[in-house]
Each structure stands twice: as structure tokens, then as C-alpha cells.
Design an enzyme around this catalytic site. Structure first.
Site, mmCIF file in Angstrom:
data_model
loop_
_atom_site.group_PDB
_atom_site.id
_atom_site.type_symbol
_atom_site.label_atom_id
_atom_site.label_comp_id
_atom_site.label_asym_id
_atom_site.label_seq_id
_atom_site.Cartn_x
_atom_site.Cartn_y
_atom_site.Cartn_z
ATOM 1 N N GLN B 199 -12.414 5.990 63.407
ATOM 2 C CA GLN B 199 -13.849 6.192 63.524
ATOM 3 C C GLN B 199 -14.087 7.633 63.931
ATOM 4 O OE1 GLN B 199 -16.146 3.351 62.871
ATOM 5 N NE2 GLN B 199 -14.196 2.962 61.841
ATOM 6 N N ARG B 219 -19.647 4.844 67.915
ATOM 7 C CA ARG B 219 -19.643 6.077 67.150
ATOM 8 C C ARG B 219 -19.598 5.745 65.651
ATOM 9 N NH1 ARG B 219 -16.444 8.805 70.115
ATOM 10 N NH2 ARG B 219 -16.605 10.601 68.766
ATOM 11 N N ALA B 240 -24.075 -0.844 66.169
ATOM 12 C CA ALA B 240 -22.807 -0.635 65.472
ATOM 13 C C ALA B 240 -22.739 0.755 64.832
ATOM 14 C CB ALA B 240 -22.623 -1.712 64.414
ATOM 15 N N HIS B 241 -21.607 1.061 64.243
ATOM 16 C CA HIS B 241 -21.397 2.401 63.692
ATOM 17 C C HIS B 241 -22.350 2.710 62.541
ATOM 18 C CE1 HIS B 241 -17.800 0.734 61.071
ATOM 19 N NE2 HIS B 241 -18.908 0.102 60.828
ATOM 20 N N ASN B 242 -22.777 3.986 62.508
ATOM 21 C CA ASN B 242 -23.615 4.513 61.430
ATOM 22 C C ASN B 242 -25.048 3.997 61.461
ATOM 23 O OD1 ASN B 242 -21.106 5.521 60.550
ATOM 24 N ND2 ASN B 242 -20.783 3.737 59.268
#
Lengths: 351, 351, 351
Positions: B199, B219, B240-242
């Protein structure tokens, strides 16, 4: 968890159970019917395990009177074998006593008052005017901010954060990662921009309360958030500002209670229950898992709101149909009216 | 929370409210209609409390023009009494100022740049190349890993963990137990075995963002996870990511937003909302509690998806029937066809 | 995350992909199709990004054989481009190596055994009889209580709490705020008062397990809570006492698994799945988001239980109708009986 040795007669006396067999049998440990051997006591409290009773190698079994005939060894007979097991287990496996004193690595404000019998572990931070009672354990890496009060024999396991002014009663058990006294989620809207509402209330927790790992309990906005004596909270629970939880209510993990809701005494919330804000839940109200509670329920009873899982191909059809259920009611009504089956419609004029 | 004293006229000026009564009245505290006494200001922003107005002992009440006639004391008249209360409360109960300096017990990397006006509390860990702005408070036992940037006047209350490279803007408030910049849940499957996807993205948080206790923000995998100015997140939320969260969006506790979903500006998510991954949610979209969002919603509006709790005995019948709803549609269709009521079937040929 | 430089041929060799183009091309970074430039490798694993392939400025693209013709630059051809991307990314962006040694600010019990190649970060607490293996990283502010065992090359990122006796295998990754080994929620009822059941079991975690931020894993009551090799847990997940999670099962954020439930191998739980206690879930079982699982599912397959969000005005009518669905079944049955359409009723006598 430390260990002690008792003879079976002492355990009978200590729990109020009826002794059947040799009271001098030494007992060192409690374990399952299947794993038990010499020196072990076990219990039968769930009928699914009854088939294991005959072959247990335990030195004694805690059970109900109805299972006594099938018991191959010594017994403690109890009307509530699971409760008796809990008490026997607490006798055999007592919590270790606090090691009085403040660890050299802890950072303690000069105005904090810490009872001489309390233990403050390594790398804790204790703020100004904190009061820590007799026999309290503040586990490692915990943060206790200013003006917090912790009652006698309460135990913070480790890495707990208690924010300013929080009050906790006696004999509570607070697991790692718990946060108590964080700001409630109070926001006013100024033309689309959120403006924080200062959270000026506190948190007051009674005696004998247990709070599970990573659970969060927000401080009140103006009054206090309150958790009453003997309430038990599991892990990862959210308790919002101004919530009141009655005595001896038990809340399973992942549940959330929105702001200003009051929950009565002796309630149970199964896992992942969500209760909306500003509701009143009475005493002895029980919610099944993943229920969403959107109304007050004054009356004792059991409530549920969820759609249990089914095979995804079935679920797809079900969900596709549910969206059209209103139309289906109308179609049925048209059939009833058209064909004279309108007795229902007459009885339910608003339908 | 510290306290200040104002006279009522100063509070009117400070909030833009209209003063009615004696502007020299000293005001020390904000509290509820019911509890208020001399020196207190209170507010009426919810009609359920209107009956308490006549008997309040407050020195002043914040209210709308329509309630002025019924007010027994001085008043601040505002078009948005709740907002006025928030502003008055912030004036009377300001956050304490940072105590500049780094506590002797904190462990600070030599390359960290900490503004002279910032406060770094006891037992914090500050990594290499960290930048900490003016007036920042890093509360006790917080971990700030390398290359993190914290903008001016942001406050980490206590026990916060900011992972490598996280960027936080100005005037943010981050409550205990928050984790920002943990790895997203990125996994590739190699014949049944999960292989971690590194990540590599970051987290970028704007100004005036509040993040509640024990909330987690991952991240990004390759790009950043972004939370825009003025967004407000309650406790125990998963980002969560993004994910991208637009400005001035407010998210209540226990909600979760799956990977790569974008949420617009001025949205609200009630408690325990779950949003699936890779969706686009527009501006001014509102979800009610415990909604599961499985589709993009570009259009402003209110959406819901949940089954509110009902008595368990009713729920049992309902759930038993829901599983057979597809069959019921088919039975109704057969009735319609058989008896000539097939006008509906003709209009909806795919039904 | 640190960085390395490879030439494209080395990446092909390291991942088993087929090289197409200039193997000497230096590659420094993995990024998206859109952002990639010289020295970057990117990937095409999701057909929604295929339109970006032609215009990518990347030095190389990981893709499937079917996309090779459209690729404007060097390529690594793989049957599983997403997996190949994960492996390339791990090569280019390896975890930094541990910095062997115990930070001077850590508090370490004299009986703890810490491998010379392990890193114990600042302000950690390591209890009596702890065993820490080769290459382990215990990140800052973590608490490792007595008798914990941590296998080689496992990494606790920061602020992790491992309670007494927890055992973790090799190459695990544990994110900030995780709590492992907190007491399970075991309570016996004594006339309305809850009595704690001592939690005497442990937690045993296999190799290559990842555990997301603020997730909680309770210790067993008498036996162990078990998480098997290669299982992957996201953030804010609750794993209750005595749960067993099979190898290579992946669980998304905000899910909760109640006590004594067993989950098989290679299962997936989407976000916010709730599984009730004492259930048996087989291998290769998959649950969609926000499913509530109330029964055992031995059979591999996909299961769902939730009501996706719809416009609130539609939802209001749907919910109002669902409560009366039982009555609707009865009305349809009356219509069928009255008009001779009773073939269905005869086939389903219990309906």
C-alpha cells in the site's frame, strides 16, 4: 491469570452447590468435559455436551440434579450449573493482586492522588487532580487525563484512554484500547459548514461495569453519559453522548447507541445492534443481532429487525421483488375488489 | 475545558444574535433549560423542550423570534438557535491553549521539525522528518511516524497513531485511539493463497476535520485516501484505501466505506451506514442509519436500506414470508391471468 | 516504504511473467496507468481502465496476453496481472529491514527473551517471559504482556496490545490499535446480576496472518481462539472467544464473529458481515456485505442477507408493506381458494 488449589468441599461451600462424592478431592483447574483429567473440574450447562458426560475423566463435574445419575465421578449439583462454573472458575483462577506502586517510567502529575495500594504500570500518563482508589490497577501505556476519578479495585488492562473528568466506579474492568470521555458528535450547521458544539458533559460509570476492547464512550454535551452498575459492554461498541445505560444491561460487540438514548435495566443487545438517537428503551427489552431500532420500546419483550442470510441466488430474487411489494399489495387489492373478495378491504379501510 | 466570563451583550456581538434584555448580565456557563440558574445561558432549539421555557431560571435564553414572547428572562434571538448555542458555548468554554514545548519523556527524532508554539505531550513518539505546525497539540502517548505533516492548531487528543507520511491540515481535532495511514486491505489471490499488495499511497486530510475515537483511515494503494475540508467523522468508522470524502460531509459512528469509493460534499451518513467499494456518491446525498449502499447515487436525495426492528414474533413471520415473496408474485400473476385481471401483466411484460 | 531499482528483465524473472520488449529498461516505481511516466511500471487488471492503456507513458505495463496488442510500451505478460502487480510492487517497495535492538525508552522485563535481530521500538512495554523471534519488529508504544510468543519476522506496526499468553506465528503483520487476547464476553446470570466467567483460554495465530487497525481478538474461555495460516483480517473486526478462522480466509472491515463459531478455509466475508455464535461455516463460503448469518452453512457457496438502499420515499412504502406481508399471503390464499385457483395451496399444504 494465577491459579489456586481447593478441595471439592471448599468449592461446594464457596459456591453454595451440593457436594456429591469425595469432598477431599483436590481441584486445580476448570476445563471442558472433553479435556478434563485428574485434578480438573468441568461442567455440564448445555445439553449439546451431555453425550460427553459419561466418558469425562474429570475429578468432578458441575451439573444440574437431572444429570446426576449419568455422572461418572464426583459432582457439584447446582440449579444453575453455568453460574456455579463461573464462581468455581473465579476461585480457582483469581485475578493477580495489584503490585502496589507507580512504575518509574510513568508520568504522574504532582496533584494526582494515588492510593498506596494501587498499581500504576509502566509508561502510563496520569494527569492533574486525578484520584485513583485502593487496589486499582492502571495497566501499561494507559492515559488518564486530568480530574478523572477511578474507584477502588477497578482495573484498566492496558492502553486505555480516559479523557478529562471521567468518573469510574469500583470493581470495573476496562479492556485495552477503550476510550472513555471523547467528545460527542455535536455539530450545528451554518449554511452547509459544520460548527462544533463544545461537549461539556462528563461520563459517569457505576460499579462492576465491564467494558470491552476498543469500545468508545463519548462524554455528554451538557449532561453526563451514564452507565449504571453491573452493565457489561463487549468490544467495539459505540456509546454516544448523553446516552444512559441501565444497571445489569449487557451489550454485545459492534453495537452502537446514538445520542441521548436511554436504555433500561436488564436489557440485552445482541451483536451489531444499532439504536437511533433520542429513544427510550424500557427495562427487560431484548434485541436480536444486527437489529436497527428506530422507535422507543417501553414494553419488556424481544424485538428483531434484520434479514438473515440466504443463498445469494435466492436473495437476488427476493430483493428484486421486495422493491415492488407495494405494487403487489395494490394488485391483490384490485383482484379482491374485482372478484368480490373485498371483505378484507372493508375491514381495513386504510389499506 | 476551561471557562471564561462574558456579559450578554458581548455574546450577542460575538454570535450576531439580537440582544433582548439587560446586556450587562454576566454569563459564565451554558447548560440546559432545566438545570440553568443565575449566570447561566441556555437555549431552545428543539420544540420538545418548549414547555420548559417558562420556568427556566437561566439568566438568558438563546431562541428563535417566535419563542421570544414566552421567554421569562433575557434573550439572544437567532434564526438558528442551535448554531448560536454552539458559538456561545465555544466562547464560554474555549479549548485550553497549548503549553508550548516537548515533554521530557517524549521520544523525538532529530530530524523532526516542531514549531516552538506546539505542545508535544508525555510519552509521545515523533519520527524522522515529521513537521508539526504552530499551536499543534500532540496529546500523550501518541505515535507520529516518519514524514507526517500536521498543520497549525491541529490537536491530537491522546493515544493517536499516525502512520508514515500522513498529511493533516489545520485546526483538525483527532480523538483518542484514531489510526490514520494503516495499510489498506489489498490482496491478490495466488491459487487460494492471499498475497499482500503493498500500500504505497498516502492519506491527505484537509482543514477543520474532526475524527472520532478509534476511527481508522487506511492509506491509499497507489493514490491517496482523501478527506476534504470540514468533513466530520464520528467514532469507530472505517475509511478504506483510496476513498475520497468531500468537504463538509458528516459521517456518524460505526459506518464503513469500502475501497475506492468517492463521497461528495455536504453528504450525511447516519450511524452504521455501509458503502460498498468503487462507487460514486454525489453531493448532498443522505443515508439513513444502517443503510447498505451497493450502487452509485449521483443525485442528491435521501436513501435508506434497512429493516427496522419489530416484535420478534412478528418478525419471525415476516422473515419466513419474505423468503417466499417471489412465489407470491407468481401466484398473484396466475390469479390475474386466470381471471382476466391481466391489464397489469400487459403493462409490465417482464414481470 | 523504501524503494529499490530493478531492470524489467529482473522483474520478469522475479515474478514469472513473460517479458515483451526491452529487458534492460530500469524500473523504479509502480503506479497507475494514468500517472505513470518514465521509470514507472503500471498494470491493467480491471477492464474499466483499458481505455487508459493506449496513452500510458509508463516504461512498462503488466497485463494479460489479450491486451498485449494494444500496449504502447514494454510489457510483462501474466495470466494474473493483479497478482503480478502485487509481486512487482513488493520487489520495488520492500518493507524496511528491522533495526536490531531495544530502544532505550522501552520497558522490558528481565525474563523476556528478545532475539538479537529483532527491533523493539520506543516506549514499548515487554512483559515477563515474552519470546520475540528473529527479525520481529515491535513498533512504538506497543504493549506485549507476559508469556506472549511472537514468531520470526512478524511486525507490530505501532500501539498494538497483546495480552497475556497470546501466540503469534511468523511473518504476520499487525496494524496499530489492534488488541489481541482481551477477555471474551462470558457472563453467567445470577437472578438478573451478571457474573463474570473467567476467560482462561488463549489466542493462537498462525503464520502470514494480517490484522487490520483497531481489530479486536478475544481470548478463549477454556480453549483457544484460533486464526489459521494466511488468514487476512481488515480493520475494526471483532473476533469473539473460541472462534476459529480457517487458513486463507479473508474478512473485510467492520465484520463481527460471535463466540465459538468456526469458519472454514478460503472463505470471504465482505464488510460488516455479522456471524452469530456457535455456528459452523464450511470451506469456500462467501458472504456479501452486511450479511447477518444466523445458521451454519457447511456447503461452499455465496450467501447474502441485507436490504440495499433505495430512495427513502420508496423505502418507506416498502417497509410499511413488509410488516404486513404475512397478511398478504393469507389474502392471496383466500383468493386462490375462493376462485378455484387452489392448485398451489394443495401442493404446499403448510402454506
Amino acid at each position: 491469570v494465577s491459579k489456586a488449589v481447593f478441595c471439592l468441599a471448599e468449592l461446594a461451600t464457596g459456591t453454595g452447590a451440593r457436594l456429591v462424592g469425595d469432598g477431599t478431592t483436590p481441584i486445580r483447574r476448570v476445563t471442558t468435559l472433553e479435556e478434563a483429567g485428574e485434578g480438573d473440574i468441568t461442567f455440564l450447562a448445555n445439553e449439546r455436551y451431555r453425550p460427553q458426560l459419561a466418558s469425562t475423566k474429570a475429578s468432578a463435574v458441575i451439573l444440574g440434579a437431572g444429570d446426576l445419575d449419568a455422572c461418572p465421578t464426583n459432582a457439584l449439583v447446582s440449579a444453575n450449573p453455568y453460574l456455579c462454573y463461573a464462581r468455581v472458575s473465579a476461585l480457582l483462577h483469581p485475578q493477580p493482586s495489584p503490585v502496589p506502586g507507580v512504575h518509574a517510567s510513568a508520568v504522574v502529575a504532582p496533584t494526582a492522588r494515588i492510593d498506596a495500594t494501587a498499581e500504576v504500570g509502566p509508561l502510563c500518563v496520569i494527569g492533574e487532580h486525578v484520584e485513583i482508589g485502593a487496589g486499582v490497577v492502571v495497566g501499561p501505556a494507559s492515559v488518564v487525563q486530568s480530574h478523572v476519578h477511578i474507584g477502588a479495585h477497578t482495573r484498566l488492562v492496558a492502553s486505555v484512554a480516559l479523557c478529562e473528568g471521567v468518573r469510574i466506579g469500583e470493581r470495573c474492568l476496562v479492556h485495552p484500547g477503550v476510550v472513555i470521555g471523547s467528545d460527542g458528535f455535536g455539530l450545528a450547521n451554518d449554511g452547509g459548514v459544520w460548527v462544533k458544539v463544545p461537549q461539556l458533559g462528563g461520563v459517569v460509570i457505576g460499579n462492576d461495569v465491564e467494558i470491552g476492547a476498543n469500545t468508545t464512550i463519548d462524554r455528554g454535551s451538557l449532561r453526563n453519559t451514564v452507565i449504571d452498575d453491573g452493565a457489561k459492554l463487549d468490544n467495539l461498541i459505540q456509546v454516544a453522548h448523553n446516552v444512559s445505560i441501565g444497571a445489569h444491561t449487557a451489550i454485545a460487540a459492534c453495537s452502537g447507541i446514538a445520542g441521548s438514548t436511554t436504555i433500561g435495566r436488564h436489557c440485552t443487545l445482541a451483536g451489531n445492534t444499532g439504536i437511533a438517537g433520542h429513544l427510550e428503551i424500557g427495562d427487560d427489552v431484548h434485541f436480536s443481532g444486527m437489529s436497527l431500532v428506530t422507535r422507543s420500546h417501553a414494553k419488556a419483550g424481544s424485538y428483531s429487525g434484520n434479514l438473515p442470510a440466504m443463498p445469494t441466488r435466492v436473495w437476488r430474487r427476493v430483493i428484486g421483488r421486495i422493491r415492488h411489494i407495494d405494487e403487489l399489495f395494490q394488485r391483490v387489492k384490485r383482484l379482491e375488489l374485482a372478484w368480490g373478495q373485498n371483505s378484507h378491504a372493508r375491514e381495513n379501510p386504510d389499506d
